[in-house]
Design a protein around this motif. Structure first.
Motif, PDB file in Angstrom:
ATOM      1  N   TYR A 200       0.832  -1.208   0.000  1.00 54.58           N
ATOM      2  CA  TYR A 200       0.000   0.000   0.000  1.00 54.58           C
ATOM      3  C   TYR A 200       0.864   1.256   0.000  1.00 54.58           C
ATOM      4  O   TYR A 200       0.661   2.171  -0.812  1.00 54.58           O
ATOM      5  N   GLU A 238      -9.779 -10.114   2.555  1.00 57.03           N
ATOM      6  CA  GLU A 238      -9.474  -9.730   3.935  1.00 57.03           C
ATOM      7  C   GLU A 238      -7.970  -9.528   4.072  1.00 57.03           C
ATOM      8  O   GLU A 238      -7.177 -10.425   3.790  1.00 57.03           O
ATOM      9  N   LYS A 251      -7.704   2.200   8.920  1.00 57.81           N
ATOM     10  CA  LYS A 251      -8.874   1.734   8.183  1.00 57.81           C
ATOM     11  C   LYS A 251      -8.633   1.725   6.672  1.00 57.81           C
ATOM     12  O   LYS A 251      -9.172   0.881   5.951  1.00 57.81           O
ATOM     13  N   LYS A 252      -7.836   2.655   6.188  1.00 58.87           N
ATOM     14  CA  LYS A 252      -7.569   2.693   4.748  1.00 58.87           C
ATOM     15  C   LYS A 252      -6.802   1.464   4.290  1.00 58.87           C
ATOM     16  O   LYS A 252      -6.986   0.983   3.164  1.00 58.87           O
ATOM     17  N   LEU A 254      -7.234  -1.427   5.349  1.00 55.12           N
ATOM     18  CA  LEU A 254      -8.160  -2.555   5.365  1.00 55.12           C
ATOM     19  C   LEU A 254      -9.227  -2.431   4.283  1.00 55.12           C
ATOM     20  O   LEU A 254     -10.160  -3.236   4.246  1.00 55.12           O
ATOM     21  N   SER A 255      -9.093  -1.458   3.403  1.00 51.04           N
ATOM     22  CA  SER A 255     -10.101  -1.197   2.380  1.00 51.04           C
ATOM     23  C   SER A 255      -9.581  -1.602   1.009  1.00 51.04           C
ATOM     24  O   SER A 255      -8.496  -1.160   0.583  1.00 51.04           O
ATOM     25  N   THR A 257     -11.000  -0.782  -1.804  1.00 50.85           N
ATOM     26  CA  THR A 257     -11.131   0.419  -2.634  1.00 50.85           C
ATOM     27  C   THR A 257      -9.921   1.326  -2.484  1.00 50.85           C
ATOM     28  O   THR A 257      -9.416   1.882  -3.468  1.00 50.85           O
ATOM     29  N   SER A 258      -9.444   1.480  -1.252  1.00 53.70           N
ATOM     30  CA  SER A 258      -8.291   2.344  -1.005  1.00 53.70           C
ATOM     31  C   SER A 258      -7.029   1.772  -1.655  1.00 53.70           C
ATOM     32  O   SER A 258      -6.230   2.508  -2.240  1.00 53.70           O
ATOM     33  N   HIS A 259      -6.847   0.448  -1.568  1.00 57.55           N
ATOM     34  CA  HIS A 259      -5.685  -0.183  -2.199  1.00 57.55           C
ATOM     35  C   HIS A 259      -5.699   0.043  -3.713  1.00 57.55           C
ATOM     36  O   HIS A 259      -4.672   0.404  -4.306  1.00 57.55           O
TER      37      HIS A 259
END
Length: 551
Positions: A200, A238, A251-252, A254-255, A257-259
């Motif tokens: 990330y 996950e 939290k980003k 774990l997303s 969409t963010s990755h």
């Protein structure tokens, strides 16, 4: 110096070579002793730092021992490992964290330790940039361990260490390292691929780093790094594998969409950079499988793909698959797609190494039954015309391809057989022939007049010098009883394959032994050989002998 040879005695053990009067065995012993003493000194300084704060000045001593000249060219790795242990213990013990109500002297000590830690980090980065491969890998391991300790034990430093602290410096050192192939491989295989938080933040650093103009060599390294990260997380993925335990609180991270957003930004930064032509082709080759899956908004690739498609030549061929994906899946409006595709059909295409790739894509583009017959007929006629000057390996792919187009678009079969009912017109054509109505200079495939033409070019190829080409060209003149041909059987046909088919297999016995002239003729230009004494033969002969003097 070499020792004297004792010729009188028997065989004896060879004496150790001396240098400046000191045997090599003794020099090794001295070196090992010095190494042992140095290691003992390093451990002593490290233990003193752990025992009491009054020995913090030992940190300065160790840093000076790490690099004597202040650079990272010849580091002492034992000192580097020792300093990593020292700072890891200090960070874990809270000695680099400033308390809310700390006294002034405590703040001074904390600030001093932080400055020494930054100095140590700078030396590790310098080692990664300038030292040998083994030292580079060791420095990378130590720097990442220190990063993990800072992110874990210093409040508020978890995100800063990744985004604006140590990790950006590590990333730049890995990319710009001198002879850093082993370092980059270690970074990719041991950190980026296994750990999702490292992946990330690597995406983030690539996006920031490539936002400025970079050299072609640097961009190639970035493309190699990103293309290796081809495991696009699914919607229900996950995230579990993290290098730092504190990453689970972000939290980003774990997303999904963010990755994908970070990867999308990284690729866009590279695509918008100053790309060389070979690098652009490399990106187009991996577009569908490595780049587009990361894009939540594939339409962002439209500018890059359309610009590449307009370049012409092999670059346009490589841009086809990505552009067609946007048209088919994302409803991209590109009204000039087929005229541009038609313009790519030139003589160079049939000699290109991307010929097979183009025919596979062209087969997909022309498969729709909703295409106008005039457009399909133009592609058929253009390919037939190009086949006249094409290599045999290309012709054997063109003819089955045309056959399949006729089966899929039966309204174009008028090009094969058109009945002329007017007897006067028929007699005129048989007597004088007719002009081909096809206009090869027309850029719009719907206005070339190909539907009114015929495939006389393929009929001409039925007399081709190569028997395989002549045989396959005859399928156009036969009844269309076969449903379709499998193009994969013809696309990779090459000169080498043709030669092996004729000479390498040996499976087909010769029905007729070829006649070979194996006797060397005694004379070529004259009726009789020249006299041995040098006289000229005067017997009547050919016109060639009369025109030239062979004396």
């Amino acid at each position: 110096m070499p020792t004297a040879i004792d010729k009188t005695g028997g065989s004896k053990k060879r004496k150790n070579t001396k240098e400046n009067g000191v045997p090599s065995s003794k020099r090794r012993a001295v070196a090992e002793n010095e190494s042992t003493e140095s290691m003992a000194r390093i451990l002593e300084l490290e233990e003193q730092i752990s025992e009491s704060r009054k020995h913090y000045n030992n940190i300065v001593t160790l840093i000076s021992m790490l690099s004597k000249d202040g650079s990272g060219i010849n580091p002492d790795l034992a000192v580097a490992v020792s300093l990593c242990r020292v700072f890891s213990r200090l960070i874990a013990g809270g000695n680099l964290t400033e308390a809310n109500h700390a006294a002034e002297n405590e703040r001074i000590v904390v600030a001093w330790l932080r400055e020494r830690c930054r100095e140590y980090q700078r030396l590790l980065v310098s080692i990664m940039r300038e030292s040998d491969a083994s030292s580079q890998v060791t420095a990378l391991t130590l720097a990442m361990r220190l990063l993990n300790e800072r992110a874990t034990h210093i409040p508020g430093d978890d995100n800063q260490a990744w985004t604006s602290g140590l990790f950006p410096n590590i990333f730049e050192a890995v990319i710009e390292a001198r002879d850093g192939q082993a370092l980059r491989s270690e970074f990719l295989e041991k950190l980026v691929k296994p750990y999702e938080d490292v992946t990330y933040h690597t995406f983030m650093q690539v996006a920031a780093y490539a936002s400025s103009a970079r050299s072609t060599e640097i961009l190639e390294i970035l493309v190699t790094l990103l293309s290796a990260c081809d495991s696009v997380p699914s919607a229900d993925h996950e995230f579990e594998n993290f290098y730092s335990k504190t990453s689970t609180q972000n939290k980003k991270l774990l997303s999904v969409t963010s990755h994908k957003k970070r990867a999308q930004d990284a690729w866009l930064a590279i695509l918008r950079n100053n790309l060389s032509q070979p690098l652009r082709k490399t990106l187009l080759r991996i577009m569908v499988h490595h780049i587009e899956p990361w894009f939540a908004r594939p339409e962002l690739l439209m500018d890059f793909l359309t610009d590449s498609y307009n370049v012409g030549g092999a670059t346009s061929l490589l841009a086809l698959s990505g552009l067609f994906y946007l048209i088919q899946e994302k409803n991209l409006d590109y009204p000039q797609f087929y005229p541009k595709l038609y313009s790519l059909l030139d003589a160079d295409l049939l000699h290109s190494k991307h010929r097979s790739r183009f025919f596979r894509l062209l087969n997909t583009f022309l498969a729709s039954t909703h295409l106008p017959a005039t457009l399909v007929a133009s592609f058929i006629k253009r390919l037939s015309r190009l086949a006249l000057n094409a290599p045999p390996s290309a012709i054997v792919a063109i003819v089955p391809f045309i056959y399949n187009l006729f089966k899929e678009h039966p309204t174009c079969t008028f090009m094969l057989h058109r009945v002329i009912r007017d007897e006067e017109t028929k007699a005129e054509i048989e007597a004088e022939g007719m002009e081909d109505p096809f206009d090869p200079e027309e850029p719009d495939p719907e206005h070339t007049g190909a539907i009114d033409s015929s495939l006389w070019e393929i009929v001409s190829l039925q007399s081709h010098y190569h028997p395989n080409v002549a045989s396959i060209a005859r399928i156009i003149s036969e009844q269309f009883t076969k449903q379709s041909y499998n193009l994969e059987d013809f696309l990779d046909y090459t000169y080498q394959g043709m030669v092996q088919a004729e000479l390498g297999t040996g499976e087909k016995p010769l029905k007729k032994i070829p006649v070979v002239e194996y006797q060397i003729p005694k004379r070529i230009f004259t009726d009789r050989m020249l006299e041995e004494d040098g006289g000229v033969d005067t017997a009547p002969g050919s016109l060639l002998r009369a025109l030239w003097d062979f004396s």
